[in-house]
Enzyme design. Sequence first.
Site, PDB file in Angstrom:
ATOM      1  N   GLU A  39      -2.899  10.104-158.467  1.00 14.26           N
ATOM      2  CA  GLU A  39      -2.708  10.022-159.976  1.00 14.26           C
ATOM      3  C   GLU A  39      -4.169  10.549-160.557  1.00 14.26           C
ATOM      4  O   GLU A  39      -4.940  10.144-159.920  1.00 14.26           O
ATOM      5  CB  GLU A  39      -2.367   8.712-160.277  1.00 14.26           C
ATOM      6  N   LYS A 109       5.243   9.174-165.762  1.00 15.17           N
ATOM      7  CA  LYS A 109       5.210   7.945-165.154  1.00 15.17           C
ATOM      8  C   LYS A 109       6.299   7.069-166.292  1.00 15.17           C
ATOM      9  O   LYS A 109       6.001   6.756-167.094  1.00 15.17           O
ATOM     10  CB  LYS A 109       3.941   7.372-165.260  1.00 15.17           C
ATOM     11  N   CYS A 142       2.349   5.817-158.769  1.00 12.03           N
ATOM     12  CA  CYS A 142       1.748   4.539-158.633  1.00 12.03           C
ATOM     13  C   CYS A 142       2.459   3.186-158.783  1.00 12.03           C
ATOM     14  O   CYS A 142       3.234   3.040-158.221  1.00 12.03           O
ATOM     15  CB  CYS A 142       0.421   4.538-159.427  1.00 12.03           C
ATOM     16  N   VAL A 169      -4.744  -0.161-157.357  1.00 17.07           N
ATOM     17  CA  VAL A 169      -6.153  -1.206-157.496  1.00 17.07           C
ATOM     18  C   VAL A 169      -5.682  -2.731-157.028  1.00 17.07           C
ATOM     19  O   VAL A 169      -6.543  -3.328-156.555  1.00 17.07           O
ATOM     20  CB  VAL A 169      -6.739  -1.349-159.064  1.00 17.07           C
TER      21      VAL A 169
END
Length: 257
Positions: A39, A109, A142, A169
């Site tokens: 991404e 997205k 993601c 993350v």
Amino acid sequence: MFKIGVLQNHPRFLRVRENITDALGLMEKSRADLWVLPEFFATGYNFKTKEEVSSVAEPVSGGMTSGLLRSWAKKNDCAIIAGLPEKSGAKLYNSAVFVTGNSVSVYRKTHLFGAEKKFFSPGNTGFWTRSFKGVQVGVMICFDWFFPESARTLALKGAQVILHPSNLVLPWAPEGMKIRSLENRVFAATANRVGSERGLRYIGSSQITNPRGEVLSRLGKTRPGISVVSIDPSKALDKKINKANDLFKDRREKFYA
Ligand code: ACM
């Protein structure tokens, strides 16, 4: 057999041209039919203002990033999926471009994560699949992974391989994507970045999984790199779990609404 590659990079924030050159340089080290890039692979991710996003956001049609990727894909007879901030009229999207030597498609997205909601409009393309070299592929970005509907929709639309550009993350996706593969009987390729950026640390661990939920390849947590794996995508067409159970035929849709 079909060779799928993931690229794990460490982009320098907002230095788009240099980051593209570095990414293509890493990809030169191997051959693949399809490359999955992270991404926002060329811009960095941790934007603080809309102006910052705007300064690097590009249209898909006629944009520099799509153009450079497309030329490279043509030269190397491959396809590439790569994430970028997309400018479309007055709107910004967190998008991924799927380029081949002669086509460009965009996925926007669906499930925006955290501060992305301040800058980007929620994706409006829905989940689609494309055929490349006889293999059906589909895209999610993601955090889309956290919603099982994303991968399930792609699988129901015929995706044999789920392409998953990421900037992870949170710690769960590498294990979670094993389940997405298993529960849909598909291959999945997650390309993540490494390093930290303005206080956010990315977890690397880019990986490729198979329809049995097994990890075929996983990169480390801190260093850039590539990994290319040969897969037999026809394995993803078999939705049988045992003699009595078929993943798709056994669905009880009337109870899912
Ligand atoms: C994410 O969706 N980039 C965590």
